[in-house]
Design an enzyme around this catalytic site. Structure first.
Site, short mmCIF file in Angstrom:
data_model
loop_
_atom_site.label_atom_id
_atom_site.label_comp_id
_atom_site.label_asym_id
_atom_site.label_seq_id
_atom_site.Cartn_x
_atom_site.Cartn_y
_atom_site.Cartn_z
N GLU A 157 28.05 15.45 28.62
CA GLU A 157 28.02 16.91 28.50
C GLU A 157 28.85 17.40 27.32
OE1 GLU A 157 29.02 18.46 32.38
OE2 GLU A 157 27.10 17.78 33.21
N ALA A 167 31.00 21.15 25.75
CA ALA A 167 31.47 22.51 26.02
C ALA A 167 30.40 23.53 25.64
CB ALA A 167 32.76 22.78 25.26
N CYS A 226 21.10 14.23 29.13
CA CYS A 226 20.89 13.57 30.41
C CYS A 226 21.04 12.06 30.25
CB CYS A 226 19.49 13.85 30.94
SG CYS A 226 19.18 15.55 31.40
N GLU A 266 19.15 9.70 31.26
CA GLU A 266 17.90 9.01 30.91
C GLU A 266 17.68 8.99 29.41
OE1 GLU A 266 18.39 11.34 33.15
OE2 GLU A 266 17.05 11.15 34.88
N CYS A 272 13.36 14.92 30.34
CA CYS A 272 13.44 13.45 30.41
C CYS A 272 12.09 12.83 30.76
CB CYS A 272 14.51 13.01 31.40
SG CYS A 272 16.17 13.36 30.79
N1 THU Z 1 21.14 15.29 34.50
C1 THU Z 1 20.78 14.03 34.11
O1 THU Z 1 21.57 13.31 33.50
N2 THU Z 1 19.54 13.60 34.42
C2 THU Z 1 18.62 14.31 35.12
O2 THU Z 1 17.48 13.87 35.27
C3 THU Z 1 18.98 15.61 35.69
C4 THU Z 1 20.27 16.19 35.21
C5 THU Z 1 22.47 15.76 34.16
C6 THU Z 1 22.51 16.85 33.12
C7 THU Z 1 23.84 17.52 33.42
O3 THU Z 1 24.85 16.79 32.74
C8 THU Z 1 24.02 17.31 34.92
O4 THU Z 1 23.10 16.30 35.29
C9 THU Z 1 23.77 18.56 35.74
O5 THU Z 1 22.52 19.10 35.45
#
Ligand code: THU
Length: 162
Positions: free
Chosen positions: A65, A67, A74, A76, A116
């Protein structure tokens, strides 16, 4: 004349994680083990993915993530980028995805977000091989999909640009 068409998606549900094949169980455990590498101070929602490649290697990726929220990635897509950079041209046989919310518990599978799915679909097309998805929480059932494209019916792809 009009015709009603139906899209069906098949997946396997394993009620107990312990009944997965050894290969799938091991990959899923690797995904769990990599949760600690997630950087998710804003959502506190850790996501991890582990891929078994056609060359036998296993790589993991986690959400990263920022800021500036939209900059975050994500798990994936972090993993797909790593695979494509480290082992270009090597197909992905299976990808296990798991997660840990703030309360530390997860009992139902989550499936990849729309962006993704689009990225996974592109990878399947590029390497001409379906990617099996193994989805589950830290506990509870596991779902197995034979190919990502089934999760993105009517997806947009490069052939549409011709
Ligand atoms: N997130 C993923 O890494 N993969 C997904 O398929 C869904 C969401 C992450 C993005 C963000 O860092 C956190 O989960 C909350 O949405």
């Amino acid at each position: 004349m009009e015709e009603k068409k139906i899209v069906q998606i098949q997946y396997l549900e394993f009620e107990k994680q312990s009944t997965l094949s050894q290969n799938d169980f091991d990959l899923f455990e690797q995904a769990k083990g990599a949760l600690k590498n997630a950087y998710a101070p804003y959502s506190n929602f850790l996501v991890s993915a582990a891929a078994r490649l056609a060359n036998g290697k296993i790589l993991t990726g986690t959400n990263q993530e920022n800021a500036s929220f939209p900059v975050g990635l994500c798990a994936e897509r972090v993993l797909l980028s790593a695979i494509s950079s480290i082992y270009p041209g090597v197909a992905i046989e299976s990808m296990a995805i798991t997660y840990q919310p703030q309360n530390g518990k997860s009992q139902v599978p989550i499936s990849p977000c729309g962006v993704c799915r689009q990225a996974l679909n592109e990878y399947e097309i590029r390497l001409n091989q379906p990617i099996r998805l193994i989805l589950g929480g830290l506990t509870g059932p596991v779902w197995i999909f034979d190919k990502c494209s089934e999760l993105l019916p009517f997806g947009f792809n490069g052939s549409h640009l011709q």
